[in-house]
Design a protein around this motif. Structure first.
Motif, PDB file in Angstrom:
ATOM      1  N   GLU A  30      10.992   5.876  -8.480  1.00  0.00           N
ATOM      2  CA  GLU A  30       9.799   5.514  -9.140  1.00  0.00           C
ATOM      3  C   GLU A  30       9.422   6.735 -10.092  1.00  0.00           C
ATOM      4  O   GLU A  30       8.800   6.567 -10.981  1.00  0.00           O
ATOM      5  N   ARG A  35       6.701   3.589 -11.733  1.00  0.00           N
ATOM      6  CA  ARG A  35       6.122   2.614 -11.105  1.00  0.00           C
ATOM      7  C   ARG A  35       6.158   3.324  -9.573  1.00  0.00           C
ATOM      8  O   ARG A  35       7.110   3.252  -9.138  1.00  0.00           O
ATOM      9  N   LYS A  36       4.745   3.344  -9.123  1.00  0.00           N
ATOM     10  CA  LYS A  36       4.817   4.169  -7.809  1.00  0.00           C
ATOM     11  C   LYS A  36       5.380   3.255  -6.740  1.00  0.00           C
ATOM     12  O   LYS A  36       5.392   2.126  -6.668  1.00  0.00           O
ATOM     13  N   HIS A  37       6.105   3.957  -5.897  1.00  0.00           N
ATOM     14  CA  HIS A  37       6.936   3.283  -4.899  1.00  0.00           C
ATOM     15  C   HIS A  37       7.680   2.219  -4.908  1.00  0.00           C
ATOM     16  O   HIS A  37       8.105   1.338  -4.515  1.00  0.00           O
ATOM     17  N   ASP A  38       8.506   2.482  -6.250  1.00  0.00           N
ATOM     18  CA  ASP A  38       9.182   1.276  -6.756  1.00  0.00           C
ATOM     19  C   ASP A  38      10.655   1.121  -5.799  1.00  0.00           C
ATOM     20  O   ASP A  38      10.916   2.117  -5.306  1.00  0.00           O
ATOM     21  N   PRO A 541       3.295   7.985 -10.318  1.00  0.00           N
ATOM     22  CA  PRO A 541       4.122   8.987  -9.646  1.00  0.00           C
ATOM     23  C   PRO A 541       4.041  10.223 -10.368  1.00  0.00           C
ATOM     24  O   PRO A 541       3.510  10.573 -11.375  1.00  0.00           O
TER      25      PRO A 541
END
Lengths: 586, 184
Positions: A30, A35-38, A541
């Protein structure tokens, strides 16, 4: 021998590189993709790991993957068969991902990395156990892992000794304390797998006495807890085993209302539900730990899995269970399983002796003076440069003491969900308005959420009522302790409504400049504590590169940025200002 | 180095590159629709089944719209392939000052590609949904019914208060190396 550990495809994809049993580099995907928590294949994280050591995939002897995909697929098919026809929607939405990605991992590795060597698949909960035990200072310990779900397992306990781990008993899907926590998180209007810690922070606002909280008695109806810590959920109240929405209509009826919409105000009812959930979770954890102690006969405990991030309960472990020492991985979620898989492969599968203890969480990329200067010059940023480390530390301490909000970007990026002084926003905890300033101008987050303090390890006992000796997980912000009463009014910005703080302790050998900064701030103000919050806009992130850090500062109320020895003021660069508030979301 | 020539930070909303990207994406989607329509028309023509172009265009549009609606219903995550990831990473804006005209064209082109992929994704979603629905009904359904008749339960859904413990045997330790090469 290089081993690359990989976790991906569910949430928090990450990669880790070990050489001869020593962890050299690790990072979550991430941070690179923003991208959060990718959860996608962690190509960027892998590239970072390889670049950091100047090697290519040709040097990798083994790849270790953090779960057994076919076992997980078996569980998924079992769910669909059992719950036919209600599982139609999730069947159609999830199967393409399995067919295209998750069942093709060896092919993916060969195609994308050019890797033709052996791949080791490690059981998910074994990877959790290994990520804590095999990098802990313990030669012998009880091991407990608790998360949402791995292949089938949601909770295990066992024992670690030397190189080896043995997990004795398990609780199987769909009965999961992690998924219970996530369900209620979703019910309270927060995002699942992302905001469970917010529910933990909300709980002190509710009624934390079992006898007086009606929702505690209501929530007890959904879970049957046995004296040995085992538990089972009444699945009539849940839908995650067949649907995409977690709370069922029965659960909404039990809790006297529908799922809270994010824009809806948080009421006392919501706070009481959060408190009830926290009390039940602590009850389960306490019973599991007691049983694990009785079965293992060990005084040391290691915890793994996402539920191990419940720092409110972690702070009570040593005072309320027979365990004398505890160790928790700083990235106890699935991302940390990349290290777990790799180190398990090296120590347990291949049989090499243990030679590494995780002392700090600074495993990510660092940027050189040259790289930062080139970025600043190429972007036309106005900045100044300190002549020495001492000047940097003393000037920054004065800025913070002057109530400025400072972005602190130093050294290698942290591993795990917490900012630990490499990518942190630092400010003055003695300012009673600082919590409001940070929430409204910088972090754009809910008013009930507290900020966390950082203190040097040798000062911690003066200000916080910690366990003695101070447990190592405190270095990773994994323990919540009460702020001593006489200091609560002095550091109001980091004292939660119940008088607690999720503190980080720092030892000088872990991060000398951070340690010195806190000490210098203490010399100026008399209070050697700082507010430490993660360097990011809400919903994004934590920052990774100089560009990310500068962009974050210019879009928020951060007053200045200290990047290694460079100082950049936001007010000196109005041409790059923008408003991040419209983007702020979970 | 003097002051920057740009006035905005890349990636922020309302910026020129965001607008150009959106324009490119919309045109890419329309272009995908046009190419799909022409392709269908050609196939039908070569197989001696003549349909008016307008009808084919409407059918192609309906397929794409249906695919987009199904995507929304089933919430399918579009997996970023590594190629796309690498592409995005390569084009990440590292230097705020370098906003030459080439970058604006580049943002438009990225949007165009995204639009094409979006159209293709909509069509594949529709096809996948239909195929998986058939598999679900013809394979999962009967298996479920047989399991129910046989009294087989894959999941335990309710507490059993008479049980003393819910712990189940796991006994997971270090196995032989060959076991770890298996995905099960």
């Amino acid at each position: 021998m290089y081993i690359l550990g990989i976790s991906c495809y569910y949430h928090d994809a990450a990669a880790a590189l070990i050489k001869d049993g020593i962890v050299l580099a690790a990072a979550e995907e991430e941070r690179f993709t923003r991208r959060k928590h990718d959860s996608s294949f962690p190509l960027n994280a892998i590239n970072y790991c390889l670049r950091s050591q100047g090697i290519s995939m040709n040097e990798i002897t083994y790849i270790a993957f953090y779960e057994k995909p076919l076992l997980k697929f078996e569980r998924l098919l079992s769910q669909h068969i059992q719950m036919f026809p209600r599982s139609f929607k999730t069947f159609v939405s999830s199967l393409p991902g399995w067919i295209n990605e998750k069942l093709r991992l060896p092919k993916t590795l060969r195609r994308q990395l050019g890797y033709k060597g052996p791949i080791l698949f490690i059981h998910h909960h074994m990877a959790h156990a290994a990520s804590s035990f095999l990098v802990s200072p313990f030669q012998k310990a009880a091991v407990v892992t608790m998360d949402g779900v791995g292949e089938w397992t949601t909770t295990t306990y066992g024992r670690g000794e030397g190189n080896h781990l043995h997990l004795s008993k398990e609780i199987r899907f769909p009965h999961s304390i992690g998924l219970l926590y996530s369900t209620i998180t979703g019910y309270l209007g927060f995002s699942v797998n992302n905001s469970e810690y917010k529910v933990m922070g909300l709980s002190p606002y509710g009624v934390m006495q079992r006898g007086n909280n009606e929702y505690y008695h209501k929530l007890k109806k959904v879970i049957d807890i046995k004296p040995d810590g085992s538990y089972r959920l009444d699945m009539r109240y849940f839908t995650y085993h067949y649907g995409d929405r977690m709370p069922s209509a029965a659960l909404c009826e039990l809790l006297d209302g529908p799922v809270r919409r994010p824009e809806e105000a948080i009421t006392q009812r919501h706070q009481d539900i959060a408190a009830a959930l926290q009390m039940i979770t602590e009850e389960v954890m306490a019973a599991v730990l007691q049983h694990a102690y009785e079965q293992s006969g060990c005084e040391n405990l290691v915890l793994g899995g996402g539920v191990a991030l419940n720092s409110v309960y972690n702070g009570k472990i040593l005072s309320s269970t027979p365990f004398k020492r505890v160790w928790i991985h700083p990235n106890a979620t699935d991302g940390g399983n990349s290290i777990g898989a790799a180190i398990y492969a090296y120590n347990a599968v291949l049989g090499y002796p243990r030679r590494y203890v995780l002392q700090d969480a600074y495993l990510g990329p660092a940027y050189s003076r040259r790289e930062i200067k080139d970025f600043l010059d190429n972007s036309g940023v106005r900045y100044s440069e300190f002549r020495s480390e001492d000047e940097c530390v003393s000037a920054t301490a004065r800025l913070i003491a002057g109530d400025l909000v400072v972005g602190w970007f130093q050294g290698r990026m942290e591993w795990g969900p917490r900012a630990l002084g490499a990518r942190s926003i630092l400010s003055n905890p003695c300012n009673p308005h600082m919590q409001e300033i940070l929430n409204e101008k910088v972090k754009h987050r809910e008013k009930f959420r507290p900020f966390a303090p950082v203190v040097c390890e040798d000062d911690a006992l003066k200000y916080f009522d910690c366990d003695v000796p101070i447990p190592e997980p405190t270095d990773f912000m994994l323990m919540v302790y009460p702020v001593r009463e006489q200091w609560r009014s002095v550091i109001p910005a980091v004292t939660h409504v119940d008088g607690s703080g999720r503190l980080q302790t720092i030892r000088r050998h872990q991060n000398p400049s951070y340690y010195d900064l806190i000490k210098e701030f203490g010399r100026i103000t008399g209070v050697p504590i700082l507010i430490n919050t993660s360097f990011n806009i809400r919903g994004e992130p934590i920052v990774c590169s100089p560009y990310d850090a500068y962009k974050c500062m210019m879009g928020t109320g951060i007053d200045c940025l200290v990047m290694e020895r460079f100082l950049i003021y936001r007010k000196d660069n109005p041409q790059h200002a923008w408003d991040s508030e419209s983007l702020a979301k979970d | 180095m003097g002051g920057s020539e740009i006035s905005e930070v890349p990636g922020a909303p309302g910026q020129p590159e965001a607008q150009l990207y959106r324009l490119g994406r919309n045109l890419g989607f329309i272009s995908g629709w046009a190419i799909f329509t022409l392709g269908l028309y050609l196939v039908l023509y070569l197989t001696h089944r003549k349909l008016p172009l307008v009808v084919i265009a409407l059918a192609a549009g309906a397929i794409a719209v249906a695919g987009k609606m199904l995507k929304r219903i089933f919430g399918e995550r579009e997996a970023l392939t590594s190629k796309t990831q690498a592409h995005l990473q390569k084009n990440a804006k590292g230097a705020i000052g370098e906003r030459l005209i080439g970058y604006y064209v580049h943002d438009y082109a990225q949007g165009l590609g995204a639009g094409f992929r979006e159209f293709g994704s909509a069509v594949s979603t529709l096809v996948n949904t239909l195929l998986l629905a058939v598999v679900y009904i013809l394979a999962v359904g009967p298996t479920s019914l047989i399991a129910k008749f046989a009294g087989k339960k894959f999941l335990q859904n309710a507490p059993e208060p008479e049980n003393e413990s819910y712990w189940e045997e796991l006994e997971l330790g270090t196995g032989k190396r060959e076991e770890y090469y298996r995905q099960f």
